[in-house]
Design an enzyme around this catalytic site. Structure first.
Site, PDB file in Angstrom:
ATOM      1  N   HIS A  50       0.789  -1.091   0.041  1.00  0.00           N
ATOM      2  CA  HIS A  50      -0.027   0.062  -0.066  1.00  0.00           C
ATOM      3  C   HIS A  50       0.741   1.345  -0.084  1.00  0.00           C
ATOM      4  O   HIS A  50       2.205   1.338   0.724  1.00  0.00           O
ATOM      5  CB  HIS A  50      -1.082  -0.027   1.412  1.00  0.00           C
ATOM      6  CG  HIS A  50      -2.068  -0.957   1.168  1.00  0.00           C
ATOM      7  ND1 HIS A  50      -3.088  -0.795   0.380  1.00  0.00           N
ATOM      8  CD2 HIS A  50      -2.327  -2.036   1.743  1.00  0.00           C
ATOM      9  CE1 HIS A  50      -3.805  -1.936   0.522  1.00  0.00           C
ATOM     10  NE2 HIS A  50      -3.534  -2.806   1.340  1.00  0.00           N
ATOM     11  N   CYS A 402       4.471 -28.782 -13.261  1.00  0.00           N
ATOM     12  CA  CYS A 402       3.152 -28.015 -12.884  1.00  0.00           C
ATOM     13  C   CYS A 402       2.916 -27.309 -14.512  1.00  0.00           C
ATOM     14  O   CYS A 402       3.528 -26.414 -14.959  1.00  0.00           O
ATOM     15  CB  CYS A 402       3.032 -27.075 -11.927  1.00  0.00           C
ATOM     16  SG  CYS A 402       1.499 -26.052 -12.024  1.00  0.00           S
TER      17      CYS A 402
HETATM   18  C1  LIG Z   1      -7.675 -10.674   3.678  1.00  0.00           C
HETATM   19  C2  LIG Z   1      -6.465  -9.802   3.969  1.00  0.00           C
HETATM   20  C3  LIG Z   1      -5.885  -9.037   3.071  1.00  0.00           C
HETATM   21  C4  LIG Z   1      -4.833  -8.274   3.461  1.00  0.00           C
HETATM   22  N1  LIG Z   1      -4.128  -7.747   2.502  1.00  0.00           N
HETATM   23  C5  LIG Z   1      -3.133  -6.887   2.729  1.00  0.00           C
HETATM   24  C6  LIG Z   1      -2.315  -6.283   1.899  1.00  0.00           C
HETATM   25  O1  LIG Z   1      -2.741  -6.066   0.801  1.00  0.00           O
HETATM   26  N2  LIG Z   1      -1.264  -5.459   2.186  1.00  0.00           N
HETATM   27  C7  LIG Z   1      -1.010  -5.065   3.397  1.00  0.00           C
HETATM   28  O2  LIG Z   1      -0.036  -4.619   3.714  1.00  0.00           O
HETATM   29  N3  LIG Z   1      -1.438  -5.998   4.595  1.00  0.00           N
HETATM   30  C8  LIG Z   1      -2.865  -6.772   4.240  1.00  0.00           C
HETATM   31  N4  LIG Z   1      -3.067  -7.774   5.083  1.00  0.00           N
HETATM   32  C9  LIG Z   1      -2.636  -7.594   6.417  1.00  0.00           C
HETATM   33  C10 LIG Z   1      -1.351  -8.645   6.594  1.00  0.00           C
HETATM   34  O3  LIG Z   1      -1.721  -9.749   6.003  1.00  0.00           O
HETATM   35  C11 LIG Z   1      -0.944  -8.582   8.089  1.00  0.00           C
HETATM   36  O4  LIG Z   1      -0.840  -7.350   8.577  1.00  0.00           O
HETATM   37  C12 LIG Z   1       0.386  -9.438   8.324  1.00  0.00           C
HETATM   38  O5  LIG Z   1       0.223 -10.624   7.491  1.00  0.00           O
HETATM   39  C13 LIG Z   1       0.461  -9.727   9.764  1.00  0.00           C
HETATM   40  O6  LIG Z   1       1.771 -10.512   9.804  1.00  0.00           O
HETATM   41  P1  LIG Z   1       2.173 -11.064  11.341  1.00  0.00           P
HETATM   42  O7  LIG Z   1       3.330 -11.710  10.951  1.00  0.00           O
HETATM   43  O8  LIG Z   1       1.986 -10.045  12.081  1.00  0.00           O
HETATM   44  O9  LIG Z   1       1.173 -12.377  11.533  1.00  0.00           O
HETATM   45  P2  LIG Z   1       1.062 -13.681  10.893  1.00  0.00           P
HETATM   46  O10 LIG Z   1       1.591 -13.769   9.518  1.00  0.00           O
HETATM   47  O11 LIG Z   1      -0.137 -14.389  11.412  1.00  0.00           O
HETATM   48  O12 LIG Z   1       2.434 -14.479  11.707  1.00  0.00           O
HETATM   49  C14 LIG Z   1       2.411 -14.636  12.910  1.00  0.00           C
HETATM   50  C15 LIG Z   1       3.164 -16.134  13.239  1.00  0.00           C
HETATM   51  O13 LIG Z   1       3.272 -16.509  14.427  1.00  0.00           O
HETATM   52  C16 LIG Z   1       3.198 -18.048  14.692  1.00  0.00           C
HETATM   53  N5  LIG Z   1       2.630 -18.096  16.060  1.00  0.00           N
HETATM   54  C17 LIG Z   1       1.693 -17.846  16.670  1.00  0.00           C
HETATM   55  N6  LIG Z   1       1.733 -18.471  18.048  1.00  0.00           N
HETATM   56  C18 LIG Z   1       2.875 -18.752  18.015  1.00  0.00           C
HETATM   57  C19 LIG Z   1       3.412 -19.552  19.220  1.00  0.00           C
HETATM   58  N7  LIG Z   1       2.897 -19.765  20.316  1.00  0.00           N
HETATM   59  N8  LIG Z   1       4.746 -19.756  18.984  1.00  0.00           N
HETATM   60  C20 LIG Z   1       5.363 -19.767  17.972  1.00  0.00           C
HETATM   61  N9  LIG Z   1       4.752 -19.082  16.736  1.00  0.00           N
HETATM   62  C21 LIG Z   1       3.396 -18.837  16.862  1.00  0.00           C
HETATM   63  C22 LIG Z   1       2.046 -18.240  13.489  1.00  0.00           C
HETATM   64  O14 LIG Z   1       1.933 -19.566  13.123  1.00  0.00           O
HETATM   65  C23 LIG Z   1       2.265 -17.201  12.490  1.00  0.00           C
HETATM   66  O15 LIG Z   1       3.317 -17.896  11.408  1.00  0.00           O
HETATM   67  C24 LIG Z   1      -4.212  -8.269   4.839  1.00  0.00           C
HETATM   68  C25 LIG Z   1      -4.870  -9.051   5.740  1.00  0.00           C
HETATM   69  C26 LIG Z   1      -5.856  -9.971   5.425  1.00  0.00           C
HETATM   70  C27 LIG Z   1      -6.614 -11.017   6.247  1.00  0.00           C
END
Ligand SMILES: Cc1cc2nc3c(=O)[nH]c(=O)nc-3n(C[C@H](O)[C@H](O)[C@H](O)COP(=O)(O)OP(=O)(O)OC[C@H]3O[C@@H](n4cnc5c(N)ncnc54)[C@H](O)[C@@H]3O)c2cc1C
Length: 476
Positions: A50, A402
């Site tokens: 974005h 694939c």
């Molecule tokens: C439908 C949708 C569309 C989106 N589109 C966009 C977009 O176009 N652009 C954008 O910038 N953002 C977008 N987002 C937001 C973006 O996807 C998230 O902000 C981002 O992926 C969050 O990443 P994270 O690493 O914080 O969480 P996650 O990717 O969930 O990573 C957290 C990790 O922690 C692990 N975990 C959890 N508990 C434990 C534990 N106890 N021990 C060890 N590991 C653990 C999980 O398995 C996971 O792998 C979108 C989100 C959604 C749902």
């Protein structure tokens, strides 16, 4: 081993933090509960980098989004060999009376530092985005927005972090975060014990639970579901930009999304949910997405849809939480990372390094930091001439596994060498199994390659880790 920093969660947030910390002379551990990185929220999103518009100018997420976008355009895409495409975005209106709304989005964006935005009229749209429907009257053009493969972004960061000395432990859910007699954090994860001076909690949907485990039950995470629908690659050229309507109170609205791999997408919905595991899609979601997309581009058809998925935004209030928890010295929470978390993650990582430094972590740059990561080969992205040269060098590039997505045996082997351990890990890295036949032709062949490369029995090959084996028993 005692670590300087243990990062919990290998989604985009944890991966970016680990890679950022790997610039310094530190011992860094990255713990992930799933069989591979990027199996959480970071695999199920729109893949948009974005620009930073549609965020309040005073918000942390707005500031970090603009900075994350800049880092992607100016450094990360080339350093990490990412397939970032800066296609720009259009925010369209259906009623000229909404022009002041567009002007406000533009003014807010400018306050955040978004550059080169301009209002464009119907004549400009006819020339530059010809499939827009007749209801569209004008738009705000935001050129700095772009698209990327979200999982390959995570894999690139993790791969580079590991190359720079970070220890990655997958299938390692953190189940306890205590304190040892030495004052260090004592983590229990996957049946092992790890000691660390600092903990960065980037556990996505589970970040509230992990923070509570560490003694800081200071926030809750509410999943906000987004359903997305993937269109056939034959609709690749339906849009030249990412097309948005005016944002709603809770989301950026239903979009027409170009993806960096070709297939366009429509979605996502945005509805609060109760269940952190519920990734189901619904008839209502499909109807909402189709109606929203068709208002902007009436040629989008239900028949174009080849796949669908839902993702859960890990929301906690309206903004990101990136802070040191004073009640648990040494704990930094990276939580509530809803959209635009994929974009903001590299900037979040720089902020986290700063918070850790303020708390006494010494950040001495490594002289031998490997900034660059070679770009993996993806045949579907390279011109025919280069494909010919690759096949001459290595005939395994001509062995197409694939057919839907044009992925060779060599790319599958390379994905395994880079860390893929499951069928989904191979799909996310290469696109093999992601086409119209959903792996009907290639899955058994990929399983064979996995057996050869990883020395697995066929019963040990899984889709996404233990419990998702495809073959129960092998009859000799
Ligand atoms: C439908 C949708 C569309 C989106 N589109 C966009 C977009 O176009 N652009 C954008 O910038 N953002 C977008 N987002 C937001 C973006 O996807 C998230 O902000 C981002 O992926 C969050 O990443 P994270 O690493 O914080 O969480 P996650 O990717 O969930 O990573 C957290 C990790 O922690 C692990 N975990 C959890 N508990 C434990 C534990 N106890 N021990 C060890 N590991 C653990 C999980 O398995 C996971 O792998 C979108 C989100 C959604 C749902």
């Amino acid at each position: 081993m005692t670590y300087d920093v243990a990062v919990i969660g290998a989604g985009i947030s944890g991966a970016a933090v680990a890679r950022e910390l790997s610039r310094y002379r530190l011992k860094v551990l990255l713990l992930e509960k799933e069989a591979e990185p990027a199996f959480g929220v970071s695999k199920s999103n729109s893949g948009i980098i974005h620009a930073g518009t549609q965020n309040p100018p005073s918000s942390l997420k707005g500031r970090l989004c603009v900075e994350g976008n800049r880092l992607m355009r100016e450094e990360l895409a080339s350093d990490l060999g990412l397939n970032f495409v800066q296609c720009g975005q259009l925010i369209v209106i259906f009623d000229p009376a909404d022009l002041p709304e567009l002007e406000k989005i533009k003014a807010d964006g400018e306050r955040l530092g978004v550059k080169e935005m301009r209002l464009v009229d119907r004549a400009w749209l006819d020339a530059n985005e010809p499939n827009l429907g007749p209801e569209v009257k004008a738009a705000l053009l935001v050129p700095s927005a772009g698209i990327i493969s979200p999982y390959r972004f995570v894999y690139a960061l993790v791969e580079n972090a590991v190359r720079n000395g970070v220890h990655l432990r997958t299938s390692c859910p953190v189940t306890a975060v205590g304190r040892g007699a030495d004052g260090l954090f004592a983590l229990t994860a996957g049946g092992q014990r790890f000691a660390a001076r600092f903990v960065v909690n980037a556990a996505g949907l589970r970040a509230d639970e992990v923070s509570a485990l560490a003694g800081a039950p200071t926030f809750t995470i509410t999943p906000r579901k987004g359903e997305e629908y993937l269109l056939d690659r034959k609709r690749e050229h339906i849009a030249r930009h990412i097309v948005f309507p005016l944002p709603t109170k809770t989301s950026k609205g239903i979009l027409i999304i170009k993806t960096s791999d070709g297939n366009p997408m429509i979605g996502p919905t945005a509805h609060d949910a109760d269940d952190k595991e519920d990734l189901s899609t619904s008839d209502e979601g499909l109807a909402e997405v189709l109606a929203g997309a068709r208002r902007m581009m009436p040629t989008v058809s239900r028949r174009d849809i080849i796949a669908y998925f839902a993702g859960l935004r890990p929301a906690s209030g309206k903004d990101f939480i990136v802070r040191h928890e004073d009640s648990v010295p040494g704990l930094v929470n990276v939580a509530g990372i809803q959209s635009p978390g994929l974009t903001a993650a590299p900037a979040i990582a720089v902020m986290v390094a700063g918070i850790l430094a303020d708390r006494g972590l010494e950040l001495k740059p490594k002289e031998d930091f490997h900034r660059l990561r070679p770009r993996p080969v993806h045949l579907f992205q390279v011109p025919l001439e280069r494909t010919r040269a690759l096949i001459e060098q290595d005939p395994a590039y001509g062995d197409i596994v694939c057919r839907c997505e044009l992925v060779s045996a060599q790319e599958v082997r390379d994905a395994i060498k880079r860390g893929a351990r499951t069928l989904d890990g191979i799909k996310f890295r290469t696109r093999a199994q992601a086409g119209r036949c959903h792996g009907g032709f290639c899955t058994t062949r990929i399983m064979k390659i996995m057996q050869e490369e990883l020395g697995l029995a066929v019963t040990e090959v899984t889709k996404r880790g233990p419990g998702s084996e495809l073959v129960k028993e092998e009859r000799k």
